[in-house]
Design an enzyme around this catalytic site. Structure first.
Site, PDB file in Angstrom:
ATOM      1  N   ASP A 169      -7.057  10.998   6.123  1.00 31.73           N
ATOM      2  CA  ASP A 169      -7.803   9.893   6.710  1.00 31.73           C
ATOM      3  C   ASP A 169      -7.726   9.994   8.227  1.00 31.73           C
ATOM      4  OD1 ASP A 169      -8.367   9.009   4.197  1.00 31.73           O
ATOM      5  OD2 ASP A 169      -7.142   7.194   4.287  1.00 31.73           O
TER       6      ASP A 169
ATOM      7  N   ASP B 254      -7.361   7.692  10.412  1.00 36.58           N
ATOM      8  CA  ASP B 254      -6.560   6.688  11.113  1.00 36.58           C
ATOM      9  C   ASP B 254      -5.061   6.846  10.880  1.00 36.58           C
ATOM     10  OD1 ASP B 254      -6.607   5.967   8.465  1.00 36.58           O
ATOM     11  OD2 ASP B 254      -7.540   4.012   8.776  1.00 36.58           O
TER      12      ASP B 254
ATOM     13  N   TRP C 105     -15.237   1.489  -1.788  1.00 34.41           N
ATOM     14  CA  TRP C 105     -13.793   1.534  -1.611  1.00 34.41           C
ATOM     15  C   TRP C 105     -13.057   1.429  -2.952  1.00 34.41           C
ATOM     16  CZ3 TRP C 105      -9.378  -1.219  -2.433  1.00 34.41           C
ATOM     17  CH2 TRP C 105      -8.257  -0.826  -1.679  1.00 34.41           C
TER      18      TRP C 105
ATOM     19  N   GLU D 135     -10.568   6.296  -5.904  1.00 28.05           N
ATOM     20  CA  GLU D 135     -10.698   7.770  -5.866  1.00 28.05           C
ATOM     21  C   GLU D 135      -9.338   8.444  -5.703  1.00 28.05           C
ATOM     22  OE1 GLU D 135     -11.118   5.997  -3.186  1.00 28.05           O
ATOM     23  OE2 GLU D 135      -9.919   7.139  -1.764  1.00 28.05           O
ATOM     24  N   ASP D 136      -8.432   7.808  -4.942  1.00 24.85           N
ATOM     25  CA  ASP D 136      -7.119   8.440  -4.746  1.00 24.85           C
ATOM     26  C   ASP D 136      -6.304   8.426  -6.048  1.00 24.85           C
ATOM     27  OD1 ASP D 136      -6.965   5.674  -4.513  1.00 24.85           O
ATOM     28  OD2 ASP D 136      -5.751   5.680  -2.699  1.00 24.85           O
TER      29      ASP D 136
ATOM     30  N   MET E 165      -0.596   3.896  11.134  1.00 24.47           N
ATOM     31  CA  MET E 165      -2.036   3.737  10.936  1.00 24.47           C
ATOM     32  C   MET E 165      -2.642   2.923  12.064  1.00 24.47           C
ATOM     33  SD  MET E 165      -4.160   2.188   7.704  1.00 24.47           S
ATOM     34  CE  MET E 165      -4.633   0.650   8.465  1.00 24.47           C
TER      35      MET E 165
ATOM     36  N   HIS F 250      -7.238  -1.802  11.848  1.00 21.50           N
ATOM     37  CA  HIS F 250      -8.690  -2.007  11.972  1.00 21.50           C
ATOM     38  C   HIS F 250      -9.179  -2.921  10.858  1.00 21.50           C
ATOM     39  CE1 HIS F 250      -9.710   0.629   8.537  1.00 21.50           C
ATOM     40  NE2 HIS F 250      -8.589   1.212   8.866  1.00 21.50           N
TER      41      HIS F 250
ATOM     42  N   ARG G 287     -12.012  -3.966   7.858  1.00 24.63           N
ATOM     43  CA  ARG G 287     -12.708  -3.220   6.814  1.00 24.63           C
ATOM     44  C   ARG G 287     -14.071  -2.745   7.330  1.00 24.63           C
ATOM     45  NH1 ARG G 287     -12.070  -2.280   1.649  1.00 24.63           N
ATOM     46  NH2 ARG G 287     -10.321  -3.661   1.307  1.00 24.63           N
TER      47      ARG G 287
HETATM   48  N1  UDH Z   1     -13.818   6.170   6.580  1.00 28.80           N
HETATM   49  C1  UDH Z   1     -14.663   6.285   7.677  1.00 28.80           C
HETATM   50  N2  UDH Z   1     -15.654   5.375   7.846  1.00 28.80           N
HETATM   51  C2  UDH Z   1     -15.861   4.359   6.983  1.00 28.80           C
HETATM   52  C3  UDH Z   1     -14.996   4.234   5.874  1.00 28.80           C
HETATM   53  C4  UDH Z   1     -13.978   5.136   5.703  1.00 28.80           C
HETATM   54  O1  UDH Z   1     -14.516   7.191   8.488  1.00 28.80           O
HETATM   55  O2  UDH Z   1     -16.792   3.573   7.203  1.00 28.80           O
HETATM   56  C5  UDH Z   1     -12.802   7.232   6.341  1.00 28.80           C
HETATM   57  C6  UDH Z   1     -11.686   7.233   7.346  1.00 28.80           C
HETATM   58  O3  UDH Z   1     -11.183   8.524   7.463  1.00 28.80           O
HETATM   59  C7  UDH Z   1     -10.693   6.319   6.673  1.00 28.80           C
HETATM   60  C8  UDH Z   1     -10.811   6.789   5.232  1.00 28.80           C
HETATM   61  O4  UDH Z   1     -12.189   7.049   5.081  1.00 28.80           O
HETATM   62  O5  UDH Z   1      -9.410   6.460   7.200  1.00 28.80           O
HETATM   63  C9  UDH Z   1     -10.341   5.784   4.211  1.00 28.80           C
HETATM   64  O6  UDH Z   1     -10.963   4.550   4.443  1.00 28.80           O
HETATM   65  P1  UDH Z   1     -10.414   3.237   3.776  1.00 28.80           P
HETATM   66  O7  UDH Z   1     -11.200   2.080   4.261  1.00 28.80           O
HETATM   67  O8  UDH Z   1     -10.273   3.461   2.315  1.00 28.80           O
HETATM   68  O9  UDH Z   1      -8.938   3.173   4.241  1.00 28.80           O
HETATM   69  P2  UDH Z   1      -8.327   2.599   5.548  1.00 28.80           P
HETATM   70  O10 UDH Z   1      -6.879   2.755   5.349  1.00 28.80           O
HETATM   71  O11 UDH Z   1      -8.708   1.031   5.517  1.00 28.80           O
HETATM   72  O12 UDH Z   1      -8.935   3.197   6.763  1.00 28.80           O
HETATM   73  C10 UDH Z   1      -8.327   0.237   4.457  1.00 28.80           C
HETATM   74  C11 UDH Z   1      -9.078  -1.073   4.545  1.00 28.80           C
HETATM   75  C12 UDH Z   1      -8.589  -1.881   5.710  1.00 28.80           C
HETATM   76  C13 UDH Z   1      -8.813  -3.344   5.481  1.00 28.80           C
HETATM   77  C14 UDH Z   1      -7.905  -4.097   6.415  1.00 28.80           C
HETATM   78  C15 UDH Z   1      -8.098  -5.554   6.257  1.00 28.80           C
HETATM   79  N3  UDH Z   1      -7.050  -6.186   6.984  1.00 28.80           N
END
Ligand code: UDH
Length: 288
Positions: free
Chosen positions: A138, A140, A200, A203-204, A230, A233, A235
């Protein structure tokens, strides 16, 4: 380019020794601060000498034992990518990897599909070089310890075993999200990742089940070496939780041999070589 060499580079000099199994310049625990004033110029300076176009690197003084493609699923996270590049290039160089960074950018505003982007990354990276190991990360997530080496092992590896957002431990025992590595053989054995998890979630877990069904185990670093920070950010748009994904999980055993690298269809839009990474923009043929 059938020699498996990065474009425009000369073959490694034959008298170079193999790099040691334990890279000598690792620092251990690292201080990671996501400084929002950091510019792309800072990132370029931090990455130091020796990088080739497209985010390719080979150690100058030894032949790496690991040819690693790092695959990042991506859309609309430029700021996160900046942090990732700032921290990861120096780490990966210290780890003495023969590596390339591939940012797989989903074209358009359709529903995001992380696992399918990872499959595209596998195929596109192999068009450029004979990578034998794939780290799927990912954008982030930044490791807090450079002893967490971005390489492959004799079992699929879950590198992000202790993420700050989960209190530096696994959220559940079979968690396989964030950053994982698989050798080319391990990846082919599970038929890659699912293409059908849009939006979302899930998949993992499907990826984890694939590894189990093919009689492999997940290896992990310990909770100290596996620490990750991390970037906080909100959603993303167009990556809402998909309520159908959970139901698919029970079917992995039945679907995995037909849904994966052997059924992958996409349209390549552009491949752009930036100084610090290769951006692959792809139309995933999403649902209407
Ligand atoms: N990703 C993108 N763009 C998007 C969505 C996902 O680049 O619009 C990529 C990115 O590498 C990300 C990964 O897919 O790190 C996984 O995205 P995710 O949304 O499953 O996971 P992440 O940990 O966020 O980044 C989790 C949701 C956060 C919600 C927080 C609410 N407080």
């Amino acid at each position: 380019n059938h020699l498996g060499l990065p474009r425009g580079s000369s073959p490694p000099l034959p008298h170079l020794p193999l790099c040691p199994s334990f890279p000598p310049k690792l620092e251990g625990p690292l201080r990671i601060e996501f400084d929002w004033t950091r510019t792309m110029d800072d990132v370029h300076k931090e990455s130091g000498p020796g990088l080739q176009e497209g985010g390719r690197f080979q150690p100058p003084d030894c032949i790496s034992q690991h040819k690693v493609a790092i695959i990042i699923p991506f859309r609309n996270r430029a700021q996160h990518l900046k942090h990732w590049l700032y921290y990861l290039h120096p780490i990966l160089k210290r780890q003495q990897l023969d590596y390339g960074v591939y940012v797989i950018h989903q074209h358009g505003n359709g529903t995001f599909n992380r696992a399918k982007l990872l499959n595209v990354g596998f195929v596109e990276a192999l068009k450029e070089y004979a990578y034998d190991c794939f780290v799927f990360s990912d954008v982030d997530l930044v490791p807090m310890n450079d002893r967490n080496i971005y390489r492959c092992h004799d079992q699929p590896r879950h590198l992000s075993a202790a993420m700050d957002k989960f209190g530096f431990r696994l959220p559940y025992k079979t968690y396989f999200g964030g950053v994982v590595s698989l050798s080319r053989e391990q990846y082919m054995r599970i038929n890659g990742f699912p293409n059908e998890f849009w939006g979302w979630g899930g998949e993992d877990d499907d990826m984890y089940s694939r590894v189990m069904y093919k009689k492999m185990e997940v290896s992990r670093p310990d909770n100290r070496v596996g620490m990750y920070k991390m970037v906080r950010h909100a959603r993303d748009l167009h990556n809402e939780e998909n309520p159908h994904n959970a139901g698919k999980l029970g079917l992995t055993r039945l679907t995995m041999d037909a849904d994966g690298i052997n059924s992958l269809r996409y349209t390549l839009k552009h491949v752009t070589k930036h100084a610090l990474y290769t951006m692959v923009t792809v139309d995933l043929h999403g649902p209407k």
